[in-house]
Design a protein around this motif. Sequence first.
Motif, PDB file in Angstrom:
ATOM      1  N   VAL A   1     131.302  -7.516  92.663  1.00  0.00           N
ATOM      2  CA  VAL A   1     130.489  -8.717  92.441  1.00  0.00           C
ATOM      3  C   VAL A   1     131.181  -9.630  91.436  1.00  0.00           C
ATOM      4  O   VAL A   1     131.278 -10.836  91.646  1.00  0.00           O
ATOM      5  CB  VAL A   1     129.064  -8.344  91.962  1.00  0.00           C
ATOM      6  CG1 VAL A   1     128.320  -9.552  91.424  1.00  0.00           C
ATOM      7  CG2 VAL A   1     128.278  -7.707  93.098  1.00  0.00           C
ATOM      8  N   ALA A   2     131.665  -9.063  90.350  1.00  0.00           N
ATOM      9  CA  ALA A   2     132.333  -9.873  89.323  1.00  0.00           C
ATOM     10  C   ALA A   2     133.563 -10.575  89.888  1.00  0.00           C
ATOM     11  O   ALA A   2     133.832 -11.733  89.573  1.00  0.00           O
ATOM     12  CB  ALA A   2     132.719  -8.996  88.133  1.00  0.00           C
ATOM     13  N   GLY A   3     134.287  -9.891  90.743  1.00  0.00           N
ATOM     14  CA  GLY A   3     135.488 -10.477  91.332  1.00  0.00           C
ATOM     15  C   GLY A   3     135.212 -11.578  92.336  1.00  0.00           C
ATOM     16  O   GLY A   3     136.059 -12.444  92.574  1.00  0.00           O
ATOM     17  N   ARG A   4     134.039 -11.557  92.933  1.00  0.00           N
ATOM     18  CA  ARG A   4     133.712 -12.537  93.971  1.00  0.00           C
ATOM     19  C   ARG A   4     132.759 -13.632  93.503  1.00  0.00           C
ATOM     20  O   ARG A   4     132.443 -14.543  94.258  1.00  0.00           O
ATOM     21  CB  ARG A   4     133.091 -11.812  95.163  1.00  0.00           C
ATOM     22  CG  ARG A   4     133.983 -10.702  95.706  1.00  0.00           C
ATOM     23  CD  ARG A   4     134.361 -10.946  97.126  1.00  0.00           C
ATOM     24  NE  ARG A   4     135.463 -10.096  97.543  1.00  0.00           N
ATOM     25  CZ  ARG A   4     135.361  -9.015  98.289  1.00  0.00           C
ATOM     26  NH1 ARG A   4     134.192  -8.646  98.717  1.00  0.00           N
ATOM     27  NH2 ARG A   4     136.437  -8.335  98.621  1.00  0.00           N
ATOM     28  N   SER A   5     132.294 -13.552  92.274  1.00  0.00           N
ATOM     29  CA  SER A   5     131.352 -14.542  91.743  1.00  0.00           C
ATOM     30  C   SER A   5     132.078 -15.838  91.413  1.00  0.00           C
ATOM     31  O   SER A   5     133.256 -15.848  91.068  1.00  0.00           O
ATOM     32  CB  SER A   5     130.692 -14.008  90.476  1.00  0.00           C
ATOM     33  OG  SER A   5     129.976 -12.839  90.768  1.00  0.00           O
ATOM     34  N   HIS A   6     131.327 -16.923  91.493  1.00  0.00           N
ATOM     35  CA  HIS A   6     131.893 -18.238  91.181  1.00  0.00           C
ATOM     36  C   HIS A   6     132.017 -18.452  89.677  1.00  0.00           C
ATOM     37  O   HIS A   6     132.959 -19.083  89.203  1.00  0.00           O
ATOM     38  CB  HIS A   6     131.040 -19.353  91.793  1.00  0.00           C
ATOM     39  CG  HIS A   6     130.986 -19.286  93.283  1.00  0.00           C
ATOM     40  ND1 HIS A   6     132.077 -19.531  94.071  1.00  0.00           N
ATOM     41  CD2 HIS A   6     129.972 -18.967  94.128  1.00  0.00           C
ATOM     42  CE1 HIS A   6     131.741 -19.386  95.342  1.00  0.00           C
ATOM     43  NE2 HIS A   6     130.465 -19.033  95.407  1.00  0.00           N
TER      44      HIS A   6
END
Length: 76
Positions: free
Chosen positions: A46-51
Motif C-alpha cells: 500500500v505504501a509503495g502504491r499510494s499517491h
Amino acid sequence: MQPERQTSPSSLGFGKPRHAAQDFAQARLDAEITGINHQRQAAKIVAGRSHDAVDCRELLSMLGLANLPASTALHA
C-alpha cells in the motif's frame, strides 16, 4: 522379509496431553507471526502504491491496518 510394524497411537505421539498443550500454543504463535507478516506485506505494498501520505493512511485504514504498531513497520 520382515513383518510389517503396526504403529500404536501412543507411538505416534497421541495421548500426551502436556505436549498437546505445547503444540497448540506453538501453532497459535506461528499463526500470529504469519498474520503479522501478512500485515507487513500489505502495508508495504500500500505504501509503495499510494499517491501521498494521506492516500496511504486512508488505504491502510480501509484494510484495518492504520493502527499497526511502529515495531511492525520497522521489521517490514
